[in-house]
Scaffold this active site. Sequence first.
Site, PDB file in Angstrom:
ATOM      1  N   HIS A   1       0.111  -3.116   9.265  1.00  0.00           N
ATOM      2  CA  HIS A   1       1.728  -3.398   9.222  1.00  0.00           C
ATOM      3  C   HIS A   1       2.455  -2.986   9.980  1.00  0.00           C
ATOM      4  O   HIS A   1       1.848  -2.075  11.034  1.00  0.00           O
ATOM      5  CB  HIS A   1       1.974  -2.322   7.830  1.00  0.00           C
ATOM      6  CG  HIS A   1       1.677  -3.056   6.361  1.00  0.00           C
ATOM      7  ND1 HIS A   1       2.848  -4.087   5.761  1.00  0.00           N
ATOM      8  CD2 HIS A   1       0.885  -2.626   5.797  1.00  0.00           C
ATOM      9  CE1 HIS A   1       2.292  -4.298   4.634  1.00  0.00           C
ATOM     10  NE2 HIS A   1       1.213  -3.470   4.425  1.00  0.00           N
TER      11      HIS A   1
ATOM     12  N   ASP B   1       7.724  -1.754   8.144  1.00  0.00           N
ATOM     13  CA  ASP B   1       7.021  -1.898   6.765  1.00  0.00           C
ATOM     14  C   ASP B   1       6.794  -0.539   6.053  1.00  0.00           C
ATOM     15  O   ASP B   1       7.262  -0.652   4.691  1.00  0.00           O
ATOM     16  CB  ASP B   1       6.063  -2.919   6.864  1.00  0.00           C
ATOM     17  CG  ASP B   1       6.109  -4.084   7.597  1.00  0.00           C
ATOM     18  OD1 ASP B   1       6.975  -4.605   7.761  1.00  0.00           O
ATOM     19  OD2 ASP B   1       4.798  -4.342   8.123  1.00  0.00           O
TER      20      ASP B   1
ATOM     21  N   HIS C   1       0.919  -1.328  -0.137  1.00  0.00           N
ATOM     22  CA  HIS C   1      -0.075  -0.069  -0.151  1.00  0.00           C
ATOM     23  C   HIS C   1       0.844   1.279   0.016  1.00  0.00           C
ATOM     24  O   HIS C   1       0.408   2.148  -0.704  1.00  0.00           O
ATOM     25  CB  HIS C   1      -0.930   0.115   1.262  1.00  0.00           C
ATOM     26  CG  HIS C   1      -2.020  -0.723   1.417  1.00  0.00           C
ATOM     27  ND1 HIS C   1      -1.925  -2.107   1.256  1.00  0.00           N
ATOM     28  CD2 HIS C   1      -3.351  -0.606   0.915  1.00  0.00           C
ATOM     29  CE1 HIS C   1      -3.179  -2.757   1.163  1.00  0.00           C
ATOM     30  NE2 HIS C   1      -3.974  -1.716   0.838  1.00  0.00           N
TER      31      HIS C   1
END
Length: 295
Positions: free
Chosen positions: A212, A216, A169
Amino acid sequence: MAHLQLRKKKCILELVKLSIAFLCLSLSAFLNFFLLTIIHDIVPREPLPDLIFMLIPQQKWAWPVGDVLSTVNSVIGFAVVFLHKDRITILRRLFLLGSIMYGLRAVVMGVTFLPPSFHDRDQICLPQVNRTAMYGDEIMKRFLTYVVTLGLTSGQSKILCGDLMFSGHTIVLSIMYFTTLKYTPKGLFWLRYVVTPITFCGMLALVVSGGHYSIDVLIAYWLCSHVFWSYHQIFELPLQERKSQNLARMWWFWLVYWFEETVPPGALKNKWNWPFPGPLFMKELAKKCNKKLCQ
């Protein structure tokens, strides 16, 4: 006549390059999906400690917010690309940058397995399955599900877990953010004040949701920043100077060199035009916008 034929050949070549770049992006994305279908059954289940998780309780509502903000950022970014007079070149660059980043992500995912970051992982993650004779069918079912949904999971009751390092994302948020900054006409400078909070709120939502770890998102942003601006720096140089630059030693340089051979040196001029023959008022509107936005 010769000029028209040369121009036609150039257009065909650019479309071929665009198609190949899109194929590269698709292969990188599909490789990520495929690895996730296997990694899900390998990763441990006990989450790692994270500073954000210690300070802020995980919020389920934040994950769909991250999806929405990623989508909004993408819509803005693609609108900028769509209206740009060099839209084919920019779109090809986006595909190539996405290919590089998702290729890196596939390598990282395939060598280090981080446990899901959700505290209530048993309620969110699909159960792990044993490798039986039917395991291949399960892998294919998972893979097709992710291909159809393009990896968006906010509408699913339970999801595959394990694709953490680094955040996909955030790759989307970052690349579309940098694209808007790079290719927006001067007159739309205020647009950066729109996409900046969208981008960073989206990243924060990914962590606050528990989807996450902080690392990350941070690594994804830093890598995207490095690759995006390095790519533009090297390929905005004159063609004969590119091979002698230090950046030419980057591993991805020769993978994308052919795609940029025909692009004139220097930064692309951020001018808009309407890509279709009609309606005429849209073409005129684009011309008027150029006069105001490019001053």
